[in-house]
Design a protein around this motif. Sequence first.
Motif, PDB file in Angstrom:
ATOM      1  N   LEU A 273      41.760  40.469  34.816  1.00 15.75           N
ATOM      2  CA  LEU A 273      41.647  39.757  36.090  1.00 15.75           C
ATOM      3  C   LEU A 273      43.016  39.349  36.604  1.00 15.75           C
ATOM      4  CD1 LEU A 273      39.727  38.634  38.221  1.00 15.75           C
ATOM      5  CD2 LEU A 273      39.584  36.522  36.881  1.00 15.75           C
ATOM      6  N   ALA A 274      43.866  38.828  35.715  1.00 16.44           N
ATOM      7  CA  ALA A 274      45.218  38.426  36.117  1.00 16.44           C
ATOM      8  C   ALA A 274      46.027  39.631  36.578  1.00 16.44           C
ATOM      9  CB  ALA A 274      45.913  37.724  34.953  1.00 16.44           C
ATOM     10  N   ASN A 275      45.923  40.728  35.860  1.00 11.45           N
ATOM     11  CA  ASN A 275      46.616  41.967  36.199  1.00 11.45           C
ATOM     12  C   ASN A 275      46.226  42.446  37.601  1.00 11.45           C
ATOM     13  OD1 ASN A 275      46.866  45.240  34.488  1.00 11.45           O
ATOM     14  ND2 ASN A 275      47.827  44.489  36.345  1.00 11.45           N
ATOM     15  N   TYR A 276      44.912  42.470  37.859  1.00 13.41           N
ATOM     16  CA  TYR A 276      44.427  42.944  39.154  1.00 13.41           C
ATOM     17  C   TYR A 276      44.829  42.004  40.292  1.00 13.41           C
ATOM     18  CZ  TYR A 276      41.287  44.463  42.853  1.00 13.41           C
ATOM     19  OH  TYR A 276      40.782  44.883  44.058  1.00 13.41           O
ATOM     20  N   LEU A 277      44.657  40.691  40.066  1.00 10.83           N
ATOM     21  CA  LEU A 277      45.013  39.729  41.116  1.00 10.83           C
ATOM     22  C   LEU A 277      46.494  39.793  41.446  1.00 10.83           C
ATOM     23  CD1 LEU A 277      42.995  36.505  40.189  1.00 10.83           C
ATOM     24  CD2 LEU A 277      42.562  38.123  42.044  1.00 10.83           C
ATOM     25  N   ASP A 289      50.691  50.039  37.263  1.00 11.46           N
ATOM     26  CA  ASP A 289      49.512  49.241  37.609  1.00 11.46           C
ATOM     27  C   ASP A 289      49.010  48.382  36.452  1.00 11.46           C
ATOM     28  OD1 ASP A 289      49.402  50.074  40.223  1.00 11.46           O
ATOM     29  OD2 ASP A 289      48.023  51.721  39.830  1.00 11.46           O
ATOM     30  N   ILE A 290      48.971  48.947  35.265  1.00 15.17           N
ATOM     31  CA  ILE A 290      48.426  48.221  34.115  1.00 15.17           C
ATOM     32  C   ILE A 290      49.572  47.552  33.357  1.00 15.17           C
ATOM     33  CG2 ILE A 290      47.003  48.366  32.053  1.00 15.17           C
ATOM     34  CD1 ILE A 290      45.547  49.098  34.652  1.00 15.17           C
ATOM     35  N   ALA A 315      35.173  47.513  42.383  1.00 14.68           N
ATOM     36  CA  ALA A 315      35.213  48.743  41.586  1.00 14.68           C
ATOM     37  C   ALA A 315      36.585  48.905  40.935  1.00 14.68           C
ATOM     38  CB  ALA A 315      34.890  49.951  42.461  1.00 14.68           C
ATOM     39  N   LYS A 316      37.620  48.520  41.662  1.00 21.44           N
ATOM     40  CA  LYS A 316      38.973  48.624  41.114  1.00 21.44           C
ATOM     41  C   LYS A 316      39.185  47.583  40.019  1.00 21.44           C
ATOM     42  CE  LYS A 316      43.592  49.776  42.678  1.00 21.44           C
ATOM     43  NZ  LYS A 316      44.468  49.976  43.861  1.00 21.44           N
ATOM     44  N   LEU A 317      38.631  46.384  40.227  1.00 19.01           N
ATOM     45  CA  LEU A 317      38.715  45.362  39.177  1.00 19.01           C
ATOM     46  C   LEU A 317      38.024  45.864  37.918  1.00 19.01           C
ATOM     47  CD1 LEU A 317      39.252  42.587  37.974  1.00 19.01           C
ATOM     48  CD2 LEU A 317      37.215  41.749  39.171  1.00 19.01           C
TER      49      LEU A 317
END
Length: 474
Positions: A273-277, A289-290, A315-317
């Motif tokens: 979640l932190a990575n995506y946000l 990205d990761i 979907a991306k999350l």
Amino acid sequence: MTVRVRFAPSPTGYLHIGGARTALYSYLFAKANGGKYILRIEDTDLERSKREYEEAQIADLKWMGIEHDEGPDKGGDFGPYRQSERLQIYKDIAWDFVKRGLAYPCFLTSIELERLTEKATSENKDPHAYHGQFRDLDPAQAQKRIDAGEEYVIRFKNPGKTWEFTDLVKGHVKFPENMVGDFVILRANGMPVYNFCCVVDDAKMEMTHVFRAEEHLNNTCRQLMIYDAMGVTPPRFGHVSLLIGHDRQKLSKRHGATSVTQYKDQGYLPAALANYLCLLGWSHPDETDIFDVNELGDKFGYERFSKSSAMYDIAKLNFFNEQWLRKLDDKDIAAGFDRFIPEGSEYHNQDEAWKVKFAGLMKEKIQLFSHINEHLPIFFDAAVDADDQYNEAMGWETTPQIKEYLKAQLADQTTNVTEEQVGEWMNYLKKELKIKGKPLFMGTRVCLTGRAHGPDLKTVVALTPIKIIKERLA
């Protein structure tokens, strides 16, 4: 100068995903610059603010790895860190403004104010102009009315000048001279308004930078006036892009889960979640990205913020969560499954070794821990998934041969099948019965698992209770 950055949520609900992103950016910026990250609770809405929400927000932030250096639960040199405990500070400054002629008591009732605003609007005039009705009232006369018990608010006098600043994200921002009128800083009940108390706190707590959503941009005009009146240099502001849904509207409940608590309860990993946000409004300098947000170090900076709105895509999350889930140790994945598989499931009757092996097999088949429930029938339900491919395989002339052979092999067996057994059966079917290729592999699979496709056949069969396999072969 020590960099000091704050996150100041209102405890009127659970932590919104947008607020979590702001907290994350503030935290990362502070750490990247060797500074302090401060948590301040803006709880002046006494009716809606609840301590349980404050505690839940702090818990969610810590779950995401966002640990504050100062705050209501930790203390610090600039406390108190709850606005409800700082009321006298706001009142003293508001009245100091009055004494200096920078603010004044306003005796307009809410009904009178509403009427004046409606009248001005109907006449296409600036409604704010009428709010200054008492700005030149003699201070002695104003005090008489106050002593008589008349209700009042304190309004700040707009000095009537142009206000501008350089935003860390938006660049140069200039506000029109008459954008706001004389605005309230202290309500009739003695409570401060947001644009006043947040400035007082940021000044008193020596904040150097403030990151917040761009919807707060217009608030900056009033806030710059307050900083000027206090004789304090404003912090550097960074108004980050809005989070929007697929309909390009501001992210809300209609787009799905909006609180960190909801995502935590659904089994999302905090690192994912932190990575995506982090990437919703900011880009990694290495174009990756990761990544672990806690390993960004000084790579995180405001120079890579985007001015454009960021689209929140569940979907991306889920994809990010899948990547982080695969990084986990099989024991940790098994523990995650334990939380989301219903208590009555046969899964919970298996030993620890079985669960760990199961986790290793299934971790690349799911995006969330909760998704594992979709895959349990292949292990614990004797019913078959009779889709077209299953029916096709069962119709091959070699499949009945395979089924009869397997039934004979398992007739007297009471323990679970081993992977070695499955290998021996396949070799026999291939060499002795001359069944090869698709008829061999899919034919054996449909007989043992009741499905045309699935995870590694040998491991699946070895993890399936012997009674389930026998029922499928019956």
